[in-house]
Design a protein around this motif. Structure first.
Motif, PDB file in Angstrom:
ATOM      1  N   ASN A  55     -27.035  38.487 -29.893  1.00  0.00           N
ATOM      2  CA  ASN A  55     -25.732  39.138 -29.771  1.00  0.00           C
ATOM      3  C   ASN A  55     -25.920  40.603 -30.148  1.00  0.00           C
ATOM      4  N   ILE A  56     -26.121  41.444 -29.153  1.00  0.00           N
ATOM      5  CA  ILE A  56     -26.477  42.839 -29.397  1.00  0.00           C
ATOM      6  C   ILE A  56     -25.342  43.771 -28.999  1.00  0.00           C
ATOM      7  N   ASP A  57     -24.995  44.640 -29.903  1.00  0.00           N
ATOM      8  CA  ASP A  57     -24.028  45.703 -29.626  1.00  0.00           C
ATOM      9  C   ASP A  57     -24.835  46.890 -29.102  1.00  0.00           C
ATOM     10  N   LYS A  58     -24.795  47.091 -27.798  1.00  0.00           N
ATOM     11  CA  LYS A  58     -25.661  48.118 -27.185  1.00  0.00           C
ATOM     12  C   LYS A  58     -25.266  49.526 -27.632  1.00  0.00           C
ATOM     13  N   GLY A  59     -23.978  49.750 -27.829  1.00  0.00           N
ATOM     14  CA  GLY A  59     -23.546  51.048 -28.328  1.00  0.00           C
ATOM     15  C   GLY A  59     -24.079  51.310 -29.729  1.00  0.00           C
ATOM     16  N   ALA A  60     -24.098  50.268 -30.559  1.00  0.00           N
ATOM     17  CA  ALA A  60     -24.622  50.409 -31.918  1.00  0.00           C
ATOM     18  C   ALA A  60     -26.116  50.711 -31.901  1.00  0.00           C
ATOM     19  N   VAL A  61     -26.835  50.118 -30.948  1.00  0.00           N
ATOM     20  CA  VAL A  61     -28.269  50.391 -30.809  1.00  0.00           C
ATOM     21  C   VAL A  61     -28.484  51.876 -30.532  1.00  0.00           C
ATOM     22  N   ALA A  62     -27.680  52.431 -29.633  1.00  0.00           N
ATOM     23  CA  ALA A  62     -27.797  53.861 -29.315  1.00  0.00           C
ATOM     24  C   ALA A  62     -27.511  54.720 -30.548  1.00  0.00           C
ATOM     25  N   LYS A  63     -26.539  54.299 -31.365  1.00  0.00           N
ATOM     26  CA  LYS A  63     -26.232  55.042 -32.587  1.00  0.00           C
ATOM     27  C   LYS A  63     -27.405  55.008 -33.553  1.00  0.00           C
ATOM     28  N   ILE A  64     -28.052  53.851 -33.660  1.00  0.00           N
ATOM     29  CA  ILE A  64     -29.212  53.727 -34.549  1.00  0.00           C
ATOM     30  C   ILE A  64     -30.320  54.674 -34.096  1.00  0.00           C
ATOM     31  N   TRP A  65     -30.574  54.702 -32.793  1.00  0.00           N
ATOM     32  CA  TRP A  65     -31.603  55.610 -32.261  1.00  0.00           C
ATOM     33  C   TRP A  65     -31.232  57.065 -32.529  1.00  0.00           C
ATOM     34  N   ARG A  66     -29.945  57.368 -32.419  1.00  0.00           N
ATOM     35  CA  ARG A  66     -29.501  58.745 -32.639  1.00  0.00           C
ATOM     36  C   ARG A  66     -29.739  59.160 -34.085  1.00  0.00           C
ATOM     37  N   GLY A  67     -29.692  58.194 -34.998  1.00  0.00           N
ATOM     38  CA  GLY A  67     -29.848  58.487 -36.405  1.00  0.00           C
ATOM     39  C   GLY A  67     -31.259  58.890 -36.799  1.00  0.00           C
ATOM     40  N   GLY A  68     -32.233  58.521 -35.990  1.00  0.00           N
ATOM     41  CA  GLY A  68     -33.600  58.892 -36.329  1.00  0.00           C
ATOM     42  C   GLY A  68     -34.602  57.970 -35.677  1.00  0.00           C
ATOM     43  N   CYS A  69     -35.155  58.398 -34.556  1.00  0.00           N
ATOM     44  CA  CYS A  69     -36.107  57.569 -33.814  1.00  0.00           C
ATOM     45  C   CYS A  69     -36.897  58.477 -32.884  1.00  0.00           C
ATOM     46  N   ILE A  70     -38.070  58.028 -32.481  1.00  0.00           N
ATOM     47  CA  ILE A  70     -38.902  58.834 -31.588  1.00  0.00           C
ATOM     48  C   ILE A  70     -38.228  59.066 -30.243  1.00  0.00           C
ATOM     49  N   ILE A  71     -37.292  58.186 -29.862  1.00  0.00           N
ATOM     50  CA  ILE A  71     -36.628  58.328 -28.562  1.00  0.00           C
ATOM     51  C   ILE A  71     -35.212  58.886 -28.708  1.00  0.00           C
ATOM     52  N   ARG A  72     -34.892  59.467 -29.851  1.00  0.00           N
ATOM     53  CA  ARG A  72     -33.540  59.993 -30.011  1.00  0.00           C
ATOM     54  C   ARG A  72     -33.323  61.185 -29.081  1.00  0.00           C
ATOM     55  N   ALA A  73     -32.106  61.330 -28.640  1.00  0.00           N
ATOM     56  CA  ALA A  73     -31.744  62.424 -27.741  1.00  0.00           C
ATOM     57  C   ALA A  73     -30.243  62.644 -27.857  1.00  0.00           C
ATOM     58  N   GLN A  74     -29.812  63.844 -27.526  1.00  0.00           N
ATOM     59  CA  GLN A  74     -28.396  64.171 -27.658  1.00  0.00           C
ATOM     60  C   GLN A  74     -27.522  63.289 -26.786  1.00  0.00           C
ATOM     61  N   PHE A  75     -28.026  62.938 -25.584  1.00  0.00           N
ATOM     62  CA  PHE A  75     -27.134  62.167 -24.717  1.00  0.00           C
ATOM     63  C   PHE A  75     -27.042  60.701 -25.119  1.00  0.00           C
ATOM     64  N   LEU A  76     -27.665  60.322 -26.253  1.00  0.00           N
ATOM     65  CA  LEU A  76     -27.415  58.977 -26.786  1.00  0.00           C
ATOM     66  C   LEU A  76     -25.934  58.815 -27.133  1.00  0.00           C
ATOM     67  N   ASN A  77     -25.293  59.932 -27.479  1.00  0.00           N
ATOM     68  CA  ASN A  77     -23.846  59.868 -27.717  1.00  0.00           C
ATOM     69  C   ASN A  77     -23.108  59.475 -26.445  1.00  0.00           C
ATOM     70  N   ARG A  78     -23.617  59.952 -25.306  1.00  0.00           N
ATOM     71  CA  ARG A  78     -23.015  59.568 -24.023  1.00  0.00           C
ATOM     72  C   ARG A  78     -23.214  58.078 -23.753  1.00  0.00           C
ATOM     73  N   ILE A  79     -24.358  57.555 -24.180  1.00  0.00           N
ATOM     74  CA  ILE A  79     -24.629  56.119 -24.005  1.00  0.00           C
ATOM     75  C   ILE A  79     -23.660  55.302 -24.858  1.00  0.00           C
ATOM     76  N   VAL A  80     -23.430  55.761 -26.099  1.00  0.00           N
ATOM     77  CA  VAL A  80     -22.454  55.087 -26.965  1.00  0.00           C
ATOM     78  C   VAL A  80     -21.095  55.052 -26.280  1.00  0.00           C
ATOM     79  N   GLU A  81     -20.680  56.195 -25.724  1.00  0.00           N
ATOM     80  CA  GLU A  81     -19.387  56.267 -25.040  1.00  0.00           C
ATOM     81  C   GLU A  81     -19.342  55.347 -23.829  1.00  0.00           C
ATOM     82  N   ALA A  82     -20.456  55.262 -23.093  1.00  0.00           N
ATOM     83  CA  ALA A  82     -20.503  54.416 -21.898  1.00  0.00           C
ATOM     84  C   ALA A  82     -20.238  52.961 -22.257  1.00  0.00           C
ATOM     85  N   TYR A  83     -20.874  52.485 -23.323  1.00  0.00           N
ATOM     86  CA  TYR A  83     -20.693  51.086 -23.720  1.00  0.00           C
ATOM     87  C   TYR A  83     -19.369  50.864 -24.440  1.00  0.00           C
TER      88      TYR A  83
END
Length: 231
Positions: free
Chosen positions: A101-129
């Motif tokens: 049971n995965i919250d895909k928007g939450a996953v994007a937020k986790i990546w935004r917080g600090g990850c090798i694949i973080r990017a500004q448009f992760l916020n757009r991914i959060v909004e999409a989900y």
């Protein structure tokens, strides 16, 4: 890092998902080893280290056109969007396979917080989900669909000139091929299935009528209807 790449590729095959960028990137990364061997051979034969430009002797065979840098930026963004879409495809497939049971928007937020694949448009991914948690692909989201549409022409120009110039761009080209595959009603798998029937009598189906068929390749090459193959 090598273990991470191999695990990603294994997951792609196991979950039956399309994530070609991982395979292309791994190929590209490990090609540096044999390329270095070629350079050493060249150095021994010629007495000097090979000096090249843009991975080709002499560099580009022609000058880039005005606006090329802007095109590269647009192509990079479109390729990144596809890369993230493929990554979430893998997560969605894994969730279905393993009953997560995965919250895909939450996953994007986790990546935004600090990850090798973080990017500004992760916020757009959060909004999409947040707007639609059940979208089949990120590419369905209006923002990302528009981003791809706006950058498509530049994307194709960059892949074309790189290919003509002999410059490998596995990220851009594999992402574009994935995008084109989504937009294509029929794909080359039909040819592969025909080849499988040729060397192993694996049969095939037709698009114009029902049934399973096999061609008598070693005989008169006529087509016969069969009960199908289990392979």
């Amino acid at each position: 890092m090598r273990s991470c790449h191999f695990k990603n590729i294994h997951s792609n095959f196991y979950l039956f998902i399309v994530n070609a960028k991982n395979i292309y990137f791994l190929n590209f990364w490990y090609f540096f080893n044999p390329r270095e061997s070629v350079y050493k051979i060249w150095e021994k034969l010629c007495g000097a280290r090979l000096t090249n430009t843009v991975t080709r002797i002499g560099g580009f065979y022609r000058d880039t056109y005005p606006g090329f840098e802007d095109d590269v930026r647009a192509a990079l963004y479109a390729s990144k969007v596809v890369a993230y879409a493929q990554g979430f495809d893998a997560i969605i497939a894994g969730a279905k396979e393993y009953d997560w049971n995965i919250d895909k928007g939450a996953v994007a937020k986790i990546w935004r917080g600090g990850c090798i694949i973080r990017a500004q448009f992760l916020n757009r991914i959060v909004e999409a989900y947040q707007n639609d948690a059940d979208i089949t692909s990120l590419l369905e989201d209006p923002y990302f669909a528009k981003a791809i549409a706006d950058g498509e022409a530049a994307w194709r120009r960059v892949v074309s000139i790189a290919t003509l110039s002999g410059v490998p761009i596995p990220g851009f080209s594999s992402a574009l091929s994935y995008y084109d595959s989504l937009a294509s009603e029929r794909l080359p798998a039909a040819l592969i299935q025909g080849q499988r029937d040729f060397f192993g009598a694996h049969t095939y189906k037709r698009v114009d009528r029902e049934g399973t068929f096999h061609t008598l390749w070693s005989g008169d090459r006529s087509e016969v209807e069969t009960a199908g193959s289990s392979h």
